[in-house]
Design an enzyme around this catalytic site. Structure first.
Site, PDB file in Angstrom:
ATOM      1  N   PHE A 167       1.834   3.178   2.620  1.00 44.51           N
ATOM      2  CA  PHE A 167       2.430   3.394   3.769  1.00 44.51           C
ATOM      3  C   PHE A 167       3.453   2.148   4.098  1.00 44.51           C
ATOM      4  CE2 PHE A 167      -1.174   6.248   4.329  1.00 44.51           C
ATOM      5  CZ  PHE A 167      -0.298   7.479   4.566  1.00 44.51           C
ATOM      6  N   VAL A 173       2.490  -5.617   3.606  1.00 43.85           N
ATOM      7  CA  VAL A 173       1.852  -6.948   4.175  1.00 43.85           C
ATOM      8  C   VAL A 173       2.518  -8.201   4.169  1.00 43.85           C
ATOM      9  CG1 VAL A 173      -0.108  -8.267   4.759  1.00 43.85           C
ATOM     10  CG2 VAL A 173      -0.505  -5.846   4.288  1.00 43.85           C
ATOM     11  N   ASP A 219     -15.156   2.797   4.091  1.00 41.19           N
ATOM     12  CA  ASP A 219     -14.407   2.257   2.766  1.00 41.19           C
ATOM     13  C   ASP A 219     -14.907   0.891   2.766  1.00 41.19           C
ATOM     14  OD1 ASP A 219     -13.273   2.041   0.482  1.00 41.19           O
ATOM     15  OD2 ASP A 219     -11.143   1.815   1.304  1.00 41.19           O
ATOM     16  N   GLY A 271       0.855  -1.049   0.150  1.00 43.22           N
ATOM     17  CA  GLY A 271      -0.006  -0.114   0.002  1.00 43.22           C
ATOM     18  C   GLY A 271       0.928   1.054  -0.107  1.00 43.22           C
ATOM     19  N   LYS A 285       1.425  -6.510   8.999  1.00 46.41           N
ATOM     20  CA  LYS A 285       1.625  -5.320   8.197  1.00 46.41           C
ATOM     21  C   LYS A 285       2.530  -4.441   8.803  1.00 46.41           C
ATOM     22  CE  LYS A 285      -2.385  -3.245   7.083  1.00 46.41           C
ATOM     23  NZ  LYS A 285      -3.470  -2.225   7.184  1.00 46.41           N
TER      24      LYS A 285
END
Length: 1194
Positions: free
Chosen positions: A79, A82, A190, A77, A97
């Site tokens: 940031f 995983v 979301d 992702g 993560k």
């Protein structure tokens, strides 16, 4: 009570001051204060000295990344990543993560990890992914979660055809997950298939809580930014972006409605190619929500989708979740919401092992970027403070160890990932004579001495490193001095040549002075290091003395052990003597018994008394024997424990001696290094003195050279002034004569050139006008001939169509009449056969001789058989007649439809021919009107220059525009609920639609932009856009075409052109969704809508970025021409006029390469600019060719 409350807060994992948070606090303070600038302060330096080693030891004992073995990357992702990991101690597989602290501090809204950590850590629900551990290091945050090997629902949707039964099951589970999340006081914001993970059992769990937000006491959230995925975002969130607004948990139920629609249909309900169109569909959801004919959707499913995708006050689930659970869509015979967790899922993932990743995409493993560490700050900035309290453990921690120890009345020390088990002494000191407390003190003191030796070794190594740094600084200083010396030499040479080197010399002097000061500082630092080395040497002597004392203490312990062994041997000898006495007593007893038997009954009474006494003695000796045996066993145990203690102490002594030898060697090496540094320092000092003497000599020589140079310069200036005065006088006379000659020459050349240019221009203009007149005469003749030919063809087609339609109608009427006659004859024939059959069956036969008469029962039976036979026969005949009738009707319908299709085809051809004739007539009329103007040009050709081109057509002014090639075409205005798509899966687990492109051959010349189906068949025109109709061309961005491959995006461009032949109402917007109302006059006909761009997008006005991943700048996009701009440009009035006219159409084309796309865009822009300013040029806008194209009819 107060102490109990404090203890409760310390052991409560939800408390902000629990033990884990306090450990995080001291670790963060040490890491943030451990910078050179702050350590100059005495208080900070003392703090670091006191707690640095403690923090390091605590960090080594707490959970860390090395406790897990990384197997594979399963997600990536913005940031972090995983990873699939395996715990080294328990061999359990988890999903870990890893988030980068530096990236999160740089982003404004990056505190999402707190909500994600708290929800997964404290959620008591089987529908939410569970957090097992959370820990951190100076660079990263780590969240270790349970592994969901089934992947996400996007993977399931791409692998299987999802039925309504499956949709019902998965929707019920996500409803339960959201209900649990809402009960905790959070809104997800979301909800989408990417965030729904499938467990090993096949049930789904909700994940990715980075967008969650906490509700207030009223159950609502106040927010000013639109957070979520565009296809799943609710209208109330979209409507209020850019300003504070309140909304509740109903935004999650909207996403559930989109999810149900996508599971059943295969795409989201409000999907559009451009992001602004998607937002427009969401805002106008009352009219844009439609259900396709295929696949079939039940009434209950449509009802729940409509109730989810409705206005916020009326949305299903706004009041409570029971409204959703009681909906008819969830009624079934297999499960209820109470038994849902025990029901069998539709799909149970097939797994080969506990670390199977077949249901996840292959993601490329990246090397960690060490450059992303926190930069060394110049002051205290608290980089680690935002992450205090992040550590969490679901399995074991110091808190739970303390609680478990308190419950068993024995507190055991434990650490989060490495619990320390304290081994109790094996002896209690009774056998060795050493008290238990003294023995423990000896062991603890040995450990402390060992740690002190290790710290001393570390300090020596740090001193050695600093000595190497001093060596490096010395070398750099020497090289710098050499450079300064070379620079002085160069400056001396420049002085001799007359260059101005005063500034350079001063700079060198300053640098030399600075180098002297720096050398002095280095000397002071070296003296400090000497003092520190002496102090370390003194500490080493003390430690050696303490080590000798420890050796003496160990020898004393060994002596005590030896004494204990001697005491044990003495006890053993006493035991052997007791055994010998016992044997002697047994023999005496036996003899006494024999004598008693010989003496007879006389001595029986005496023997009884003696026997009783002997029995008492025997019991006494047996007790003594048992006690001696127990003593021997205890002594054996004590001896074994003493031997074990001896071996352990011997090992520790060996380790201490080895460490002592290593320390001695390190100290010797350090002394040698210090001597080398002292020698090097003496050399540096001597070199510095030599350089100082050299610099003084250079300064003296420089002063001498300066004086000589000043004298030379004065003489040179005097001579230069005299020469300049004489030169100025001569130069003035020469310049005057030269200017007069050049003026005369230039006048004559100008006259000659003007004469030649005028002759050339007159000749070229005459030739161009003659060529133009001949070409237009030829074109007019061809047009007239083509017009006559087309009119003849049209008349022939009309006549042929009329004859064929007349013949077809007569044939159809004749065929229908024949079929009707046949049908009537067949009906009459069948009816006659039926009547004849009934008549024959109803006849009664006369009696023969000898036959008996028919009884009444037999007659009734016979009549019943006749009636049954008649009914059966009649039914079969009627069925055959009905089938034959249906066949004839179907045949008649097909014939009628064929005739209608042929009629439509002929009418379509006639319409095309009519349009073509009208076009040719318009062009012919234009040429006829233009001919007198061209003819009049010839009369004034001698008075015009080459630049006056008002009477020349536009094609001449841009006749060099010529490009052709293959392009892929897709129409943006074509509306289709089921486009031809190819489903692919991206690395972020998003289901993406990639449209198919169709290849066409395209030609651009000075007259038109034409699209053909094939390069070899240029008569098959798909679309023609003439010069005046082309309005706008531009490159597209990811905001225009969201679901296009990133590699294709630079090759795509967008065209806008006018279509006056189409009905303008068909292109009008069906809804006005502009958030900024009322419209301003400064919008210049644009229909702007405020948007936030999270993908890479640039401003069409200034070229700067409009996008940002977290907080994009305020921007507007026109819904008609897709013009994108910053908000401030609209207020400044710098935007361009909208090129959308209400009759505009759009095309999206793709080149084979990026360079090809740039070439087409450049040529089309020239084509548009060249076609605008022509006032008397040939107007071709009115001659539109309405030829059907893929998705357009320009």
């Amino acid at each position: 009570m107060e102490q109990d409350e404090l203890l409760h807060q310390l052991v409560d994992p939800k408390s902000p001051i629990n033990i884990e948070s306090l450990l995080d606090t001291i670790t963060a303070l040490v890491n943030d204060c451990k910078i050179p600038v702050l350590m100059r302060m005495k208080s900070v330096d003392n703090f670091i000295s006191r707690y640095e080693r403690i923090v390091e030891s605590v960090a080594a004992l707490r959970m860390k990344a090395t406790d897990f073995r990384q197997l594979k990357v399963i997600g990536r992702g913005a940031f972090g990543e995983v990873h699939l990991v395996r715990h080294t101690r328990t061999n359990t597989v988890y999903a870990m993560k890893m988030l980068n602290k530096d990236d999160m501090i740089k982003r404004a809204d990056s505190a999402f990890f707190w909500e994600e950590r708290d929800i997964m850590a404290h959620a008591n629900s089987e529908w939410i992914v569970r957090l097992q551990y959370a820990f951190q290091d100076p660079r990263h945050l780590y969240m270790v979660m349970e592994y969901m090997p089934g992947g996400d629902l996007v993977n399931l949707m791409t692998s299987y055809e999802v039925s309504e039964k499956w949709t019902r099951f998965y929707t019920a589970e996500i409803v339960e997950a959201l209900a649990a999340l809402h009960n905790m006081g959070y809104i997800h914001r979301d909800v989408k298939p990417d965030n729904m993970l499938i467990s090993r059992s096949g049930h789904i769990k909700l994940a990715d809580f980075g967008t969650c937000v906490k509700m207030n006491s009223n159950g609502v959230v106040r927010c000013s930014t639109a957070v979520g995925t565009p296809d799943y975002i609710s209208p109330e969130v979209l409507r209020n972006q850019g300003k504070d607004s309140e909304f509740g948990k109903e935004v999650d139920w909207w996403s559930v409605g989109v999810f149900i629609y996508e599971m059943l249909v295969g795409e989201t309900p409000f999907y559009a190619e451009a992001l602004v169109s998607t937002y427009a569909n969401i805002m106008n959801h009352q009219t844009s929500l439609r259900f396709p004919d295929e696949p079939l959707i039940s009434t209950q499913a449509k009802d729940i989708i409509k109730k989810f995708l409705s206005a916020a006050p009326e949305r299903l689930g706004k009041n409570n979740v029971d409204e959703i659970r009681n909906h008819k869509f969830f009624k079934n015979d297999e499960w209820t919401f109470e038994t849902l967790k025990d029901a069998t899922p539709p799909i149970v993932p097939s797994l080969k092992s506990d670390d199977d990743t077949t249901h996840f995409e292959e993601i490329e493993t990246r090397d960690r970027d060490n450059a992303s560490d926190f930069q060394l700050p110049k002051t205290f900035n608290g980089n680690q403070l935002p992450f205090i309290g992040f550590t969490y453990s679901n399995e074991y921690s110091p808190v739970k160890k303390l609680l478990n120890g308190a419950s068993s009345n024995g507190v055991q020390n434990g650490v989060e990932n490495k619990p320390v088990v304290v081994q109790q002494p094996l002896t209690n000191g009774h056998s060795t004579g050493i008290p238990e407390e003294q023995y423990e003190e000896v062991v603890i003191e040995l450990d402390s001495k060992k740690r002190e030796l290790e710290s001393l070794k570390d300090s020596i190594s740090r001193t050695e490193i600093r000595a190497k740094l001093i060596e490096t600084e010395k070398n750099s200083l020497s090289s710098k001095i050499n450079d300064l010396e070379r620079e002085l030499k160069d400056n001396k040479e420049r002085l001799r040549l007359g260059a101005d080197s005063d500034t350079k010399v001063n700079e060198l002097s300053v640098e030399l002075r600075m180098s002297k000061e720096y050398n002095g500082e280095m000397e002071n630092e070296l003296s400090k290091f000497r003092d520190k080395c002496e102090q370390l040497k003194e500490d080493l002597r003390k430690k050696s003395g303490e080590l000798a004392q420890e050796k003496n203490e160990t020898q004393r312990v060994l002596q005590q052990k030896k004494n204990a062994e001697e005491a044990f041997a003495e006890i053993k000898r006493d035991h052997e003597m007791l055994q010998t006495r016992e044997a002697e007593k047994s023999l005496q007893l036996k003899k006494a018994l024999d004598e008693r038997k010989e003496n007879g009954a006389y001595q029986q009474s005496v023997a009884k008394a003696t026997d009783a006494e002997w029995e008492r003695k025997m019991q006494y000796y047996e007790k003594q024997l048992e006690q001696a045996t127990d003593d021997r066993k205890r002594e054996e145990q004590k001896r074994t424990a003493a031997e074990f203690d001896q071996s352990r102490v011997a090992r520790k002594l060996a380790g201490i001696e080895a460490n002592y030898e290593l320390l001695q060697n390190d100290y010797t090496n350090m002394k040698e290094a210090r001597k080398d540094l002292e020698r090097d320092l003496q050399d540096v000092i001597a070199e510095k003195r030599r350089l100082e003497i050299r610099v003084e000599q250079l300064m003296d020589s420089r002063n001498t050279d300066e004086r000589v140079l000043n004298l030379c310069q004065e003489e040179l200036l005097e001579s230069q002034e005299e020469a300049k005065y004489k030169e100025d006088g001569l130069r003035g006379k020469i310049d005057g004569i030269r200017n007069e000659l050049e003026n005369e020459k230039m006048k004559s050349q100008t006259l000659e050139e003007n004469l030649i240019v005028a002759d050339k221009e007159r000749g070229m203009l005459k030739m161009e006008v003659q060529e133009l007149m001949q070409r237009h005469k030829w074109e007019m003749a061809n047009k007239e001939q083509n017009l006559k030919h087309i009119e003849n063809q049209l008349e022939e087609l009309k006549e042929h169509s009329r004859i064929e339609s007349t013949e077809q109608e007569s044939n159809d009427k004749k065929t229908i009449a024949d079929l009707n006659k046949k049908l009537e004859l067949e009906k009459a024939h069948k009816k006659a056969v039926i009547n004849k059959l009934e008549e024959e069956m109803a006849k009664r036969q006369p009696l023969k001789k000898g036959d008996k008469g028919i009884t009444k029962s037999a007659l009734i039976k016979k009549e019943r058989e006749i009636v049954g036979f008649k009914k059966c026969r009649t039914g079969r005949i009627l069925m055959s007649l009905q089938q034959e009738n249906q066949h004839l009707q179907q045949k008649m319908t097909e014939m009628y439809m064929d005739s209608e299709k042929q009629g439509e085809h002929f009418s379509y051809q006639m319409q095309e021919m009519s349009q073509l004739i009208e076009t040719l007539r318009d062009e012919l009329k234009e040429y006829k009107d233009e001919y007198p103007q061209r003819h009049s040009v010839n009369r004034y050709e001698d008075k015009r220059s080459l630049d006056s081109r008002e009477g020349i057509p536009t094609s001449i002014s841009h006749q060099n525009i010529q490009i052709d090639g293959w392009l892929s075409l897709r129409d943006m205005t074509k509306k289709s609920r089921k486009p031809k798509v190819v489903f692919k899966k991206k690395s972020d687990h998003q289901l993406t639609l990639f449209f198919q492109w169709t290849n066409y051959f395209v030609i651009l010349n000075e007259y038109a932009f034409t699209i053909y189906t094939d390069e070899k068949h240029l008569n098959s025109v798909v679309l023609t856009i003439e010069a005046g109709a082309m309005a706008h061309v531009r490159h597209v961005t990811s905001a225009d075409l969201r679901n296009v491959d990133d590699n294709q995006l630079p090759k795509i461009f967008h065209i806008m052109y006018d279509d006056t032949s189409s009905n303008s109402s068909r292109h009008a917007s069906n809804s006005d969704l502009s958030i900024c109302e009322p419209r301003e006059e400064g919008w210049k006909r644009h229909d702007f809508q405020e948007l936030s761009y999270h993908t890479r997008t640039y401003c069409d006005d200034c070229g700067k970025k409009l996008s940002d991943f977290i907080r994009p700048t305020p921007a507007f996009e026109c819904k008609n021409c897709h013009y994108k701009t910053h908000k401030e440009h609209i207020a400044q009035g710098t935007i361009t006029m909208c090129r959308y006219t209400g009759l505009s159409r759009e095309l999206v084309l793709m080149g084979t390469h990026k360079e090809v796309c740039n070439q087409w865009v450049s040529q089309l822009r020239r084509f548009i600019e060249a076609s605008r300013p022509a006032n008397v040029s040939v107007s071709r806008v009115s001659s539109r060719r309405h030829v059907g194209g893929p998705g357009s009819s320009a």
